[in-house]
Motif scaffolding. Structure first.
Motif, PDB file in Angstrom:
ATOM      1  N   ASP A   1      -5.920   3.102  -2.512  1.00 29.63           N
ATOM      2  CA  ASP A   1      -6.598   2.243  -1.541  1.00 29.63           C
ATOM      3  C   ASP A   1      -8.042   1.974  -1.923  1.00 29.63           C
ATOM      4  O   ASP A   1      -8.719   1.145  -1.309  1.00 29.63           O
ATOM      5  CB  ASP A   1      -6.562   2.883  -0.146  1.00 29.63           C
ATOM      6  N   GLN A   2      -8.538   2.694  -2.938  1.00 30.27           N
ATOM      7  CA  GLN A   2      -9.909   2.549  -3.389  1.00 30.27           C
ATOM      8  C   GLN A   2      -9.934   2.015  -4.818  1.00 30.27           C
ATOM      9  O   GLN A   2      -9.013   2.267  -5.591  1.00 30.27           O
ATOM     10  CB  GLN A   2     -10.640   3.903  -3.333  1.00 30.27           C
TER      11      GLN A   2
ATOM     12  N   LYS B   1       0.856  -1.188   0.000  1.00 34.28           N
ATOM     13  CA  LYS B   1       0.000   0.000   0.000  1.00 34.28           C
ATOM     14  C   LYS B   1       0.889   1.234   0.000  1.00 34.28           C
ATOM     15  O   LYS B   1       1.914   1.273   0.686  1.00 34.28           O
ATOM     16  CB  LYS B   1      -0.909   0.014   1.231  1.00 34.28           C
TER      17      LYS B   1
ATOM     18  N   LYS C   1      -5.533   7.367  -3.055  1.00 33.57           N
ATOM     19  CA  LYS C   1      -6.458   6.934  -4.115  1.00 33.57           C
ATOM     20  C   LYS C   1      -6.250   5.470  -4.478  1.00 33.57           C
ATOM     21  O   LYS C   1      -7.174   4.808  -4.956  1.00 33.57           O
ATOM     22  CB  LYS C   1      -6.272   7.797  -5.365  1.00 33.57           C
TER      23      LYS C   1
END
Length: 212
Positions: A173-174, A39, A171
């Protein structure tokens, strides 16, 4: 699979043997080396805590009396850990590494100066050239004063770009269009690269003007 040089256990690549705790010279990406999920948003305090904890566990001094394979694994594991920590700690290095993990490079299809900074680059470089060619001490001093003021503006722009980079990381993470995110990441990193070069040139020019 990788074999522990100390106990011989065959296991998935990792930094430390799951059985005996000896270091492993395993090929790991930066996230895996520090036990983090892939991440872009990272808790820097947690990153530092993991780094120091793992450093103590695999440090070559702990294995100085062991066999050559274990000592070599310790040195290699420490190098992997240090490189990974430095890469992930720096947002720009992290962003560039993320492109690499996604099979991309900043230079691909990104040859030109970004439009957002093109005019600023031209203006500042023109001022620097004019100052360096000036034979009038007063005029050169005035230009140096103007460039110093522009240096403050450049740093503000850089800070804004770094903040934009951090917002962009979130962004990922979505669910989103990966190609669009990569293009956006390249644009932000390119802006930062050009700004860093420009700030370096400004600092060098100002230092030279003081020495003259």
């Amino acid at each position: 699979m990788i074999e522990c040089p100390s106990c011989g256990r065959r296991q998935e690549p990792s930094l430390i043997c799951v059985d005996c705790g000896s270091p492993l010279a395993a090929p790991l990406d930066c996230f895996a080396a520090l036990g983090l999920s892939r991440k872009l948003t990272i808790d820097l305090d947690e990153l530092e805590r993991r780094y120091h904890e793992l450093s103590r566990m695999i440090h070559p001094d702990r294995f100085a009396s062991k066999g050559p394979k274990v000592r070599d694994a310790s040195v290699r594991a420490t190098a992997t850990l240090t490189r990974s920590y430095r890469t992930l700690r720096d947002p720009v290095a992290r962003g560039l590494y993320w492109l690499e993990l996604n099979g991309e490079k900043l230079g691909e299809n990104n040859k030109r100066v970004p439009p957002e900074v093109a005019e600023l680059v031209f203006e500042v470089q023109e001022q620097i050239a004019e100052m360096q060619l000036s034979t009038d001490p007063e005029a050169a001093h005035e230009l140096a004063t103007q460039i110093a003021a522009r240096r403050i503006q450049l740093q503000f722009t850089m800070d804004e770009s770094l903040a934009e980079l951090e917002r962009h990381f979130a962004k990922w993470d979505q669910p989103a269009d990966k190609k669009m995110l990569i293009l956006e990441l390249k644009t932000i990193l390119s802006n930062i690269a050009y700004l860093r070069t420009l700030i370096r040139d400004v600092d060098r020019a100002l230092d030279n003007s003081k020495a003259a």
